[in-house]
Write an enzyme that holds these catalytic residues in place. Structure first.
Site, PDB file in Angstrom:
ATOM      1  N   SER A 284     -13.678  51.201  33.422  1.00 51.97           N
ATOM      2  CA  SER A 284     -15.111  51.309  33.152  1.00 51.97           C
ATOM      3  C   SER A 284     -15.640  52.592  33.752  1.00 51.97           C
ATOM      4  CB  SER A 284     -15.847  50.121  33.774  1.00 51.97           C
ATOM      5  OG  SER A 284     -17.243  50.328  33.821  1.00 51.97           O
TER       6      SER A 284
ATOM      7  N   TYR B  13     -16.960  46.340  42.508  1.00 54.83           N
ATOM      8  CA  TYR B  13     -16.611  46.478  41.086  1.00 54.83           C
ATOM      9  C   TYR B  13     -16.070  47.879  40.826  1.00 54.83           C
ATOM     10  CZ  TYR B  13     -17.222  46.786  35.999  1.00 54.83           C
ATOM     11  OH  TYR B  13     -17.020  46.974  34.655  1.00 54.83           O
TER      12      TYR B  13
END
Length: 320
Positions: free
Chosen positions: A158, A183
């Protein structure tokens, strides 16, 4: 640091769909494993691959939910897999290897994002454990089925990798947990995994890629309160996207991982980070979250993470 992170002129872009990148490509006789291939981008990936003729194995933590979501598709089988449980990973891999089949594409698509502090296994931080360590163990255990066919392994990362490199002194966030930085670390780990896997495996004809699928509103946001998405300017109070042009559709979001797995344009390449169905450029110096950060493609950090991951999981197909 010299880099091969430069566009190759694919002819595709942010609005390309998974069907677009598969146009003219016949996947009959090919087998893909797509983790989380029953929801969000994973479901669109499974749909596109089966439409092109591939057989897709979907390992799923929620087997009944997966079977229901995939019930209208042919060429799909579902098995059980919880990436946060290494025994579950081992069980799935052993069942698949017992079938005697080889794999053409592994798409490590499943993941969690910005969850509250959660511990799995021996106290591991859940995002690092699920998004990275589970997939690390899965690919290494499946290596006897991956190597013979010269498969491609695709690690769905990502743009969130810009949020954090690897927190080497505390990868499991025993202190000062920050769900977004955690994350970011997990997504950086996804890229570093592809970098080192490609280095280890390319001699066998196996190549690995990592990618940013784009911004898409999918069930990945399940851990985010509506108020947080409103505050971030993603949606209004009614749940309507405020900047629909800034988000891809699921079909567009699935395109880059499908392109990574199947495109002949990537033949002879590997260890690269992709975005918008292209090889990504190095991240700009203005802090914008596009391109790839140096910390995610550093070969020394990639090797260090591989060693750490092998120690934590007890699995390394390349040991000895």
């Amino acid at each position: 640091m010299s880099t091969a992170q430069h566009k190759i002129g694919s002819g595709f872009g942010a609005t390309s769909t998974a069907d677009d990148v598969l146009h003219g490509i016949d996947l009959t006789g090919k087998l893909a494993i797509v983790t989380g291939g029953y929801s969000g981008l994973g479901l669109e990936t499974t749909r596109a691959l089966t439409k092109a003729g591939a057989h897709v194995v979907v390992p799923a933590r929620r087997r009944a939910t997966a079977e229901e979501a995939l019930s209208g598709l042919t060429g799909v089988e579902v098995d059980e897999l919880d990436l946060g449980d290494l025994q579950s990973v081992r069980g799935f891999a052993e069942r698949f290897l017992a079938s005697g089949r080889t794999v053409d594409f592994v798409i490590d698509n499943a993941g969690i994002m910005a969850c509250p502090e959660t511990r799995v296994g021996p106290g591991w931080e859940a995002q690092f454990a699920t998004n990275h360590l589970g997939h690390f163990a899965l690919v290494n255990r499946l290596w006897p089925a991956i190597e013979p066919g010269g498969a491609r392994v695709v690690s769905v990362s990502s743009g969130g990798h810009h949020l954090s490199g690897i927190r080497w002194d505390d990868v499991h966030w025993q202190q000062d947990y920050d769900k977004w930085a955690a994350y970011g670390q997990a997504k950086t780990a996804n890229v570093l995994f592809a970098v080192h896997l490609d280095r280890l495996a390319k001699g066998s004809g196996v190549r690995a890629f990592a990618l940013h699928p784009g911004a898409i509103l999918t069930p990945l946001q399940r851990h985010m309160a509506k108020e947080e998405m409103v505050d971030r300017g993603w949606i209004d109070e009614n749940g309507t996207p405020l900047n629909p042009e800034g988000f891809k559709t699921p079909q567009q979001g699935a395109a880059t991982q499908v392109w990574a797995a199947t495109s002949p344009q990537l033949a002879g390449l590997g260890g690269l980070y992709l975005e918008d169905c292209e090889v990504a450029e190095p991240a700009p110096t203005d802090g914008a979250m596009r391109g790839v950060r140096d910390w995610a493609i550093d070969p020394e950090q990639a090797a260090r993470l591989w060693t750490l991951s092998a120690e934590l999981t007890g699995v390394n197909a390349f040991a000895g």
